[in-house]
Write a protein that holds these residues in place. Structure first.
Motif, PDB file in Angstrom:
ATOM      1  N   GLU A 232      -7.766  -6.621 -21.068  1.00 61.15           N
ATOM      2  CA  GLU A 232      -8.350  -5.300 -21.046  1.00 61.15           C
ATOM      3  C   GLU A 232      -8.467  -4.838 -19.598  1.00 61.15           C
ATOM      4  O   GLU A 232      -8.979  -5.546 -18.744  1.00 61.15           O
ATOM      5  N   GLY A 233      -7.943  -3.674 -19.314  1.00 60.42           N
ATOM      6  CA  GLY A 233      -7.989  -3.143 -17.959  1.00 60.42           C
ATOM      7  C   GLY A 233      -6.852  -3.598 -17.066  1.00 60.42           C
ATOM      8  O   GLY A 233      -6.768  -3.184 -15.916  1.00 60.42           O
ATOM      9  N   ALA A 234      -5.972  -4.468 -17.577  1.00 63.16           N
ATOM     10  CA  ALA A 234      -4.847  -4.923 -16.759  1.00 63.16           C
ATOM     11  C   ALA A 234      -3.927  -3.746 -16.461  1.00 63.16           C
ATOM     12  O   ALA A 234      -3.701  -2.893 -17.307  1.00 63.16           O
ATOM     13  N   ARG A 235      -3.422  -3.722 -15.250  1.00 60.43           N
ATOM     14  CA  ARG A 235      -2.513  -2.656 -14.841  1.00 60.43           C
ATOM     15  C   ARG A 235      -1.369  -3.237 -14.014  1.00 60.43           C
ATOM     16  O   ARG A 235      -1.570  -4.141 -13.232  1.00 60.43           O
ATOM     17  N   PHE A 236      -0.208  -2.649 -14.188  1.00 56.85           N
ATOM     18  CA  PHE A 236       0.917  -2.973 -13.328  1.00 56.85           C
ATOM     19  C   PHE A 236       1.231  -1.695 -12.575  1.00 56.85           C
ATOM     20  O   PHE A 236       1.593  -0.681 -13.167  1.00 56.85           O
ATOM     21  N   ILE A 237       1.055  -1.743 -11.272  1.00 55.75           N
ATOM     22  CA  ILE A 237       1.226  -0.526 -10.478  1.00 55.75           C
ATOM     23  C   ILE A 237       2.471  -0.575  -9.617  1.00 55.75           C
ATOM     24  O   ILE A 237       2.685   0.274  -8.767  1.00 55.75           O
ATOM     25  N   GLY A 238       3.285  -1.573  -9.802  1.00 50.32           N
ATOM     26  CA  GLY A 238       4.496  -1.694  -9.001  1.00 50.32           C
ATOM     27  C   GLY A 238       4.266  -2.637  -7.834  1.00 50.32           C
ATOM     28  O   GLY A 238       3.333  -3.424  -7.817  1.00 50.32           O
ATOM     29  N   PHE A 239       5.123  -2.537  -6.861  1.00 53.67           N
ATOM     30  CA  PHE A 239       5.066  -3.454  -5.733  1.00 53.67           C
ATOM     31  C   PHE A 239       4.396  -2.778  -4.544  1.00 53.67           C
ATOM     32  O   PHE A 239       4.699  -1.629  -4.213  1.00 53.67           O
ATOM     33  N   VAL A 240       3.476  -3.490  -3.912  1.00 54.08           N
ATOM     34  CA  VAL A 240       2.769  -2.946  -2.750  1.00 54.08           C
ATOM     35  C   VAL A 240       3.548  -3.289  -1.487  1.00 54.08           C
ATOM     36  O   VAL A 240       4.325  -4.249  -1.460  1.00 54.08           O
ATOM     37  N   PRO A 241       3.335  -2.504  -0.421  1.00 53.76           N
ATOM     38  CA  PRO A 241       3.989  -2.828   0.853  1.00 53.76           C
ATOM     39  C   PRO A 241       3.629  -4.248   1.293  1.00 53.76           C
ATOM     40  O   PRO A 241       2.549  -4.761   0.980  1.00 53.76           O
ATOM     41  N   ARG A 242       4.510  -4.890   2.037  1.00 55.74           N
ATOM     42  CA  ARG A 242       4.327  -6.290   2.437  1.00 55.74           C
ATOM     43  C   ARG A 242       3.212  -6.511   3.446  1.00 55.74           C
ATOM     44  O   ARG A 242       2.621  -7.584   3.478  1.00 55.74           O
ATOM     45  N   SER A 243       2.932  -5.546   4.322  1.00 57.21           N
ATOM     46  CA  SER A 243       1.927  -5.808   5.359  1.00 57.21           C
ATOM     47  C   SER A 243       1.441  -4.491   5.956  1.00 57.21           C
ATOM     48  O   SER A 243       1.934  -3.411   5.650  1.00 57.21           O
ATOM     49  N   GLY A 244       0.447  -4.662   6.836  1.00 58.71           N
ATOM     50  CA  GLY A 244      -0.051  -3.554   7.620  1.00 58.71           C
ATOM     51  C   GLY A 244      -0.925  -2.578   6.855  1.00 58.71           C
ATOM     52  O   GLY A 244      -1.323  -2.839   5.707  1.00 58.71           O
ATOM     53  N   PRO A 245      -1.254  -1.470   7.501  1.00 59.24           N
ATOM     54  CA  PRO A 245      -2.127  -0.462   6.883  1.00 59.24           C
ATOM     55  C   PRO A 245      -1.641   0.050   5.534  1.00 59.24           C
ATOM     56  O   PRO A 245      -2.444   0.242   4.624  1.00 59.24           O
ATOM     57  N   PRO A 246      -0.311   0.240   5.343  1.00 56.93           N
ATOM     58  CA  PRO A 246       0.126   0.703   4.010  1.00 56.93           C
ATOM     59  C   PRO A 246      -0.248  -0.292   2.902  1.00 56.93           C
ATOM     60  O   PRO A 246      -0.620   0.097   1.800  1.00 56.93           O
ATOM     61  N   ARG A 247      -0.171  -1.591   3.204  1.00 53.20           N
ATOM     62  CA  ARG A 247      -0.556  -2.599   2.194  1.00 53.20           C
ATOM     63  C   ARG A 247      -2.040  -2.515   1.904  1.00 53.20           C
ATOM     64  O   ARG A 247      -2.463  -2.523   0.755  1.00 53.20           O
ATOM     65  N   ASN A 248      -2.855  -2.439   2.951  1.00 57.96           N
ATOM     66  CA  ASN A 248      -4.306  -2.352   2.783  1.00 57.96           C
ATOM     67  C   ASN A 248      -4.687  -1.115   1.973  1.00 57.96           C
ATOM     68  O   ASN A 248      -5.558  -1.175   1.090  1.00 57.96           O
ATOM     69  N   GLU A 249      -4.041   0.001   2.251  1.00 56.73           N
ATOM     70  CA  GLU A 249      -4.315   1.232   1.512  1.00 56.73           C
ATOM     71  C   GLU A 249      -3.986   1.067   0.027  1.00 56.73           C
ATOM     72  O   GLU A 249      -4.762   1.465  -0.831  1.00 56.73           O
ATOM     73  N   ALA A 250      -2.839   0.492  -0.250  1.00 52.26           N
ATOM     74  CA  ALA A 250      -2.425   0.314  -1.627  1.00 52.26           C
ATOM     75  C   ALA A 250      -3.387  -0.603  -2.394  1.00 52.26           C
ATOM     76  O   ALA A 250      -3.707  -0.366  -3.551  1.00 52.26           O
ATOM     77  N   LEU A 251      -3.867  -1.655  -1.741  1.00 51.68           N
ATOM     78  CA  LEU A 251      -4.765  -2.601  -2.395  1.00 51.68           C
ATOM     79  C   LEU A 251      -6.185  -2.082  -2.516  1.00 51.68           C
ATOM     80  O   LEU A 251      -6.921  -2.495  -3.408  1.00 51.68           O
ATOM     81  N   ASP A 252      -6.554  -1.172  -1.626  1.00 54.74           N
ATOM     82  CA  ASP A 252      -7.890  -0.563  -1.726  1.00 54.74           C
ATOM     83  C   ASP A 252      -7.941   0.312  -2.961  1.00 54.74           C
ATOM     84  O   ASP A 252      -8.890   0.432  -3.646  1.00 54.74           O
TER      85      ASP A 252
END
Length: 92
Positions: A72-92
């Motif tokens: 319940e609540g599981a989501r697949f949102i695709g692949f996040v960037p490997r590193s740096g601020p773009p990765r942090n943004e995606a995971l936030d």
């Protein structure tokens, strides 16, 4: 067999123990993901039986189905960037 998964879990386990192949088909989603079949999958896995799933459109849904985990609540949102601020943004 058709019916409430709470009522049918013991019947399923007895049939599996006797060597039967049990097939669960649902129009309510994938087992464990938006579907009451999670209880059947958990019970079968806990009793040491193998659970197979007919693959869906992604490997993530297949893996989740055979895991026995709550989804319940599981989501697949695709692949996040490997590193740096773009990765942090995606995971936030």
């Amino acid at each position: 067999f058709v019916g409430n998964e709470h009522e049918r879990t013991e019947l399923m386990l007895r049939r599996l123990e006797a060597g039967a192949v049990v097939v669960y088909v649902s129009e309510a989603g994938l087992p464990v993901w938006s579907d009451p079949g999670r209880l059947l999958v958990e019970a079968a896995l806990s009793a040491g039986h193998v659970v197979d799933v007919v693959p869906g459109p992604t490997a993530a849904t297949l893996a989740l189905c055979v895991s026995g985990f709550e989804a319940e609540g599981a989501r697949f949102i695709g692949f996040v960037p490997r590193s740096g601020p773009p990765r942090n943004e995606a995971l936030d």
